[in-house]
Design a protein around this motif. Structure first.
Motif, PDB file in Angstrom:
ATOM      1  N   VAL A   1      54.261  40.974  29.256  1.00 55.57           N
ATOM      2  CA  VAL A   1      53.531  40.852  30.516  1.00 55.57           C
ATOM      3  C   VAL A   1      52.815  42.143  30.885  1.00 55.57           C
ATOM      4  N   GLU A   2      53.515  43.247  30.918  1.00 59.96           N
ATOM      5  CA  GLU A   2      52.907  44.509  31.368  1.00 59.96           C
ATOM      6  C   GLU A   2      51.805  44.977  30.420  1.00 59.96           C
ATOM      7  N   GLN A   3      52.003  44.783  29.127  1.00 56.25           N
ATOM      8  CA  GLN A   3      50.978  45.214  28.170  1.00 56.25           C
ATOM      9  C   GLN A   3      49.690  44.401  28.339  1.00 56.25           C
ATOM     10  N   VAL A   4      49.821  43.100  28.571  1.00 56.14           N
ATOM     11  CA  VAL A   4      48.633  42.270  28.748  1.00 56.14           C
ATOM     12  C   VAL A   4      47.959  42.579  30.081  1.00 56.14           C
ATOM     13  N   ILE A   5      48.744  42.813  31.136  1.00 61.20           N
ATOM     14  CA  ILE A   5      48.148  43.200  32.423  1.00 61.20           C
ATOM     15  C   ILE A   5      47.345  44.479  32.262  1.00 61.20           C
ATOM     16  N   GLU A   6      47.874  45.435  31.538  1.00 63.75           N
ATOM     17  CA  GLU A   6      47.150  46.692  31.331  1.00 63.75           C
ATOM     18  C   GLU A   6      45.879  46.452  30.512  1.00 63.75           C
ATOM     19  N   ALA A   7      45.939  45.568  29.510  1.00 66.65           N
ATOM     20  CA  ALA A   7      44.736  45.253  28.735  1.00 66.65           C
ATOM     21  C   ALA A   7      43.684  44.587  29.613  1.00 66.65           C
ATOM     22  N   LYS A   8      44.118  43.716  30.515  1.00 70.36           N
ATOM     23  CA  LYS A   8      43.186  43.062  31.442  1.00 70.36           C
ATOM     24  C   LYS A   8      42.577  44.080  32.395  1.00 70.36           C
ATOM     25  N   ARG A   9      43.387  45.000  32.876  1.00 70.57           N
ATOM     26  CA  ARG A   9      42.868  46.042  33.776  1.00 70.57           C
ATOM     27  C   ARG A   9      41.782  46.856  33.078  1.00 70.57           C
ATOM     28  N   ARG A  10      42.016  47.197  31.831  1.00 70.04           N
ATOM     29  CA  ARG A  10      41.020  47.978  31.095  1.00 70.04           C
ATOM     30  C   ARG A  10      39.770  47.155  30.812  1.00 70.04           C
ATOM     31  N   ALA A  11      39.942  45.852  30.614  1.00 74.56           N
ATOM     32  CA  ALA A  11      38.799  45.008  30.223  1.00 74.56           C
ATOM     33  C   ALA A  11      37.820  44.819  31.369  1.00 74.56           C
ATOM     34  N   ASP A  12      38.318  44.371  32.538  1.00 72.67           N
ATOM     35  CA  ASP A  12      37.366  44.097  33.630  1.00 72.67           C
ATOM     36  C   ASP A  12      38.004  44.132  35.013  1.00 72.67           C
ATOM     37  N   ARG A  13      39.277  44.524  35.089  1.00 72.90           N
ATOM     38  CA  ARG A  13      40.013  44.673  36.348  1.00 72.90           C
ATOM     39  C   ARG A  13      40.309  43.360  37.060  1.00 72.90           C
ATOM     40  N   GLY A  14      39.804  42.247  36.579  1.00 75.09           N
ATOM     41  CA  GLY A  14      40.155  40.986  37.211  1.00 75.09           C
ATOM     42  C   GLY A  14      39.052  39.952  37.118  1.00 75.09           C
ATOM     43  N   THR A  15      39.434  38.688  37.317  1.00 78.13           N
ATOM     44  CA  THR A  15      38.521  37.550  37.236  1.00 78.13           C
ATOM     45  C   THR A  15      38.091  37.130  38.634  1.00 78.13           C
ATOM     46  N   ASP A  16      36.905  36.548  38.736  1.00 78.14           N
ATOM     47  CA  ASP A  16      36.324  36.090  39.997  1.00 78.14           C
ATOM     48  C   ASP A  16      37.372  35.413  40.884  1.00 78.14           C
ATOM     49  N   VAL A  17      37.689  36.047  42.033  1.00 79.08           N
ATOM     50  CA  VAL A  17      38.778  35.557  42.864  1.00 79.08           C
ATOM     51  C   VAL A  17      38.415  34.259  43.578  1.00 79.08           C
ATOM     52  N   LEU A  18      37.167  34.077  43.981  1.00 73.24           N
ATOM     53  CA  LEU A  18      36.793  32.844  44.676  1.00 73.24           C
ATOM     54  C   LEU A  18      36.890  31.633  43.750  1.00 73.24           C
ATOM     55  N   ALA A  19      36.479  31.797  42.501  1.00 73.34           N
ATOM     56  CA  ALA A  19      36.626  30.704  41.535  1.00 73.34           C
ATOM     57  C   ALA A  19      38.103  30.386  41.322  1.00 73.34           C
ATOM     58  N   GLN A  20      38.941  31.400  41.278  1.00 71.26           N
ATOM     59  CA  GLN A  20      40.377  31.168  41.125  1.00 71.26           C
ATOM     60  C   GLN A  20      40.937  30.377  42.305  1.00 71.26           C
ATOM     61  N   LEU A  21      40.546  30.761  43.507  1.00 69.27           N
ATOM     62  CA  LEU A  21      41.054  30.084  44.697  1.00 69.27           C
ATOM     63  C   LEU A  21      40.541  28.654  44.786  1.00 69.27           C
ATOM     64  N   ALA A  22      39.296  28.431  44.334  1.00 68.67           N
ATOM     65  CA  ALA A  22      38.771  27.069  44.313  1.00 68.67           C
ATOM     66  C   ALA A  22      39.565  26.208  43.332  1.00 68.67           C
ATOM     67  N   LEU A  23      39.888  26.758  42.167  1.00 66.91           N
ATOM     68  CA  LEU A  23      40.679  26.000  41.197  1.00 66.91           C
ATOM     69  C   LEU A  23      42.065  25.699  41.759  1.00 66.91           C
ATOM     70  N   ALA A  24      42.671  26.667  42.421  1.00 71.29           N
ATOM     71  CA  ALA A  24      43.980  26.432  43.034  1.00 71.29           C
ATOM     72  C   ALA A  24      43.910  25.287  44.034  1.00 71.29           C
ATOM     73  N   GLN A  25      42.853  25.277  44.851  1.00 72.36           N
ATOM     74  CA  GLN A  25      42.683  24.206  45.828  1.00 72.36           C
ATOM     75  C   GLN A  25      42.460  22.867  45.142  1.00 72.36           C
ATOM     76  N   LEU A  26      41.698  22.863  44.053  1.00 76.75           N
ATOM     77  CA  LEU A  26      41.420  21.630  43.315  1.00 76.75           C
ATOM     78  C   LEU A  26      42.716  21.038  42.763  1.00 76.75           C
ATOM     79  N   ILE A  27      43.598  21.901  42.282  1.00 74.43           N
ATOM     80  CA  ILE A  27      44.874  21.422  41.744  1.00 74.43           C
ATOM     81  C   ILE A  27      45.772  20.932  42.873  1.00 74.43           C
TER      82      ILE A  27
END
Length: 467
Positions: free
Chosen positions: A327-353
């Motif tokens: 978990v921690e190694q992948v989180i660090e790789a994600k942080r280095r890659a782009d710091r995170g994915t579009d939060v509004l799209a994530q929240l829309a998907l959560a609502q859709l589910i």
């Protein structure tokens, strides 16, 4: 001289390059004319008032009036008493030269891995996005958590357990930009831990091999037969193996139950990992859904899924359910890659589910894709009875075998001449060993209203090939 001005009336920002060595009036006139010719000022665009533009460029208002009048006389602008000045409609501006000519229009799109984008649930997505905007706290719009939205991760943990038998929690989920990024994050994490190579199914998607190699890891082919990937072909030197157990990509078989057990046993014994690409686990037709491999060994299997097939690949939403040790190694790789994915799209998907809209959409599309699969099989039976079709119990594609006297390259060539988008099996193979020839037909791609016509084109092609 480059000057920026802002139209307070129309909200327009534009840089104008004023030619040096000319009077202010001539320079402004030339710069505006060129901006219109370059289509940086589009037909119908409102320009600022003469007073506002004069103040911006520190010239007399009469100068701007003269410029507008001259360009109106030339047909570039449209002026009316009491109304704002507007770029004229119907201007014939030269087309921008493209480095490559536009490809011919595809009349039948059977490319692999694409859902029917005409069926994207736009209204449901819009409602979900609106709801997300209403309930989202301001703090959630701040710097992104590289793990992803806590709400989506919690929703996904429940959803994946319910529909795919995944055993995980929100703390073990990382949101990523589709499977492509997810695989790269895992490769980076494994490489950082000392891994040097991965085993990958043979055949497999070419992009998977490219991603692994781009992370500095070598690739070992893992041969596949009618029961799926062979555990005995997983070399001890490969610290992980990438599998598509529910629906082998591209051949379409399901990994046999005994082999699923054997893969997890070997992984546990070696302290290695299995990377499960569950790319189309939602779509099953002739049998009950096969649960995720991850449910057998949550600490050995890295589960990867996405919204690319169930909704649309353009959303760039995927997820990893990770063993605790990664978990921690992948989180660090994600942080280095782009710091995170579009939060509004994530929240829309959560609502859709949460609203049940995603379940309803998947059920509807499962019925439609099954009907498409049936129509494809019927078309091939009628037009090319000499071929066989495999991998059709699930997913969005089928593999069509060819008569021994017909080559894969010849069929792909004929399809290209007819503007039919098809893929041969050749790019999927790697390593040595036997290589079966065939054509991969992705029946999710054509829009619903175009599917019958696309099948007609495919049927005529295959009739020509086999006659």
């Amino acid at each position: 001289m480059v000057v920026s001005w802002t139209s307070e009336s129309g909200g327009l920002d534009l840089h104008l390059d004023l030619p040096p060595g000319r009077g202010r009036r001539a320079a402004l006139e030339s710069a505006l004319r060129q901006a219109i010719r370059d289509n940086r000022l589009a037909p119908g665009q409102w320009l600022p008032s003469s007073r506002a533009l004069a103040a911006q460029f520190q010239v007399a208002r009469g100068t701007v009036v003269e410029v507008y009048s001259q360009l109106a006389a030339e047909g570039y602008l449209r002026t009316r008493p009491g109304a704002a000045t507007q770029v004229a409609h119907g201007l014939s501006t030269p087309a921008r030269v493209s480095a490559r000519s536009a490809p011919p229009r595809v009349v039948a799109d059977f490319r692999l891995g694409r859902p029917d984008l005409s069926m994207f649930p736009r209204q449901e997505w819009l409602r979900a996005l609106r709801r997300a905007l209403v309930v989202t706290e301001n703090a959630e719009l701040g710097p992104a958590d590289p793990r992803g939205s806590p709400r989506l991760r919690a929703v996904l943990a429940d959803y994946l357990g319910r529909v795919r038998g995944v055993l995980t929690s929100s703390e073990h989920i990382v949101i990523c930009s589709g499977f492509t990024q997810g695989l790269r994050l895992v490769c980076d994490a494994l490489a950082a831990g000392g891994a040097g190579s991965l085993a990958v199914e043979n055949p497999c998607l070419p992009d998977h091999r490219a991603i692994i190699e781009a992370a500095g890891l070598s690739v070992h082919p893992l041969d596949v037969d009618g029961s799926g990937a062979r555990p005995g072909g997983w070399p001890a030197s490969a610290q992980a193996a990438v599998l598509t157990p529910a629906h082998q990509a591209p051949l379409g078989m399901t990994l046999d139950a005994d082999r699923r057990t054997e893969f997890t046993r070997v992984a546990a014994a070696r302290g290695a990992y299995l990377i499960e690409d569950d790319y189309d686990g939602e779509f099953r037709y002739d049998r009950h859904p096969v649960g995720a491999l991850q449910g057998l060994a949550p600490e050995q299997v890295i589960y990867a899924g996405s919204a690319s097939k169930s909704l649309a690949p353009g959303l760039r939403l995927g997820w990893l359910a990770l063993p605790g040790g990664l978990v921690e190694q992948v989180i660090e790789a994600k942080r280095r890659a782009d710091r995170g994915t579009d939060v509004l799209a994530q929240l829309a998907l959560a609502q859709l589910i949460e609203s049940g809209a995603l379940d309803r959409h998947v059920r509807k599309m499962r019925r439609r894709y099954r009907n498409r699969r049936d129509a494809l099989v019927e078309t091939l039976d009628r037009c090319a009875p000499a071929v066989s079709v495999q991998g059709i119990s699930a997913g969005l594609h089928a593999v069509v075998s060819l008569p021994e006297d017909r080559t894969e390259s010849h069929v792909v060539h004929l399809a290209r001449k007819r503007n039919i988008a098809l893929t041969g099996l050749a790019p999927f193979w790697h390593g040595t060993g036997d290589r079966t020839a065939g054509i991969v037909v992705g029946y999710g791609s054509p829009a619903e209203h175009e599917y019958a016509n696309a099948l007609d084109h495919l049927g005529r092609l295959m009739r020509t090939v086999t006659s």
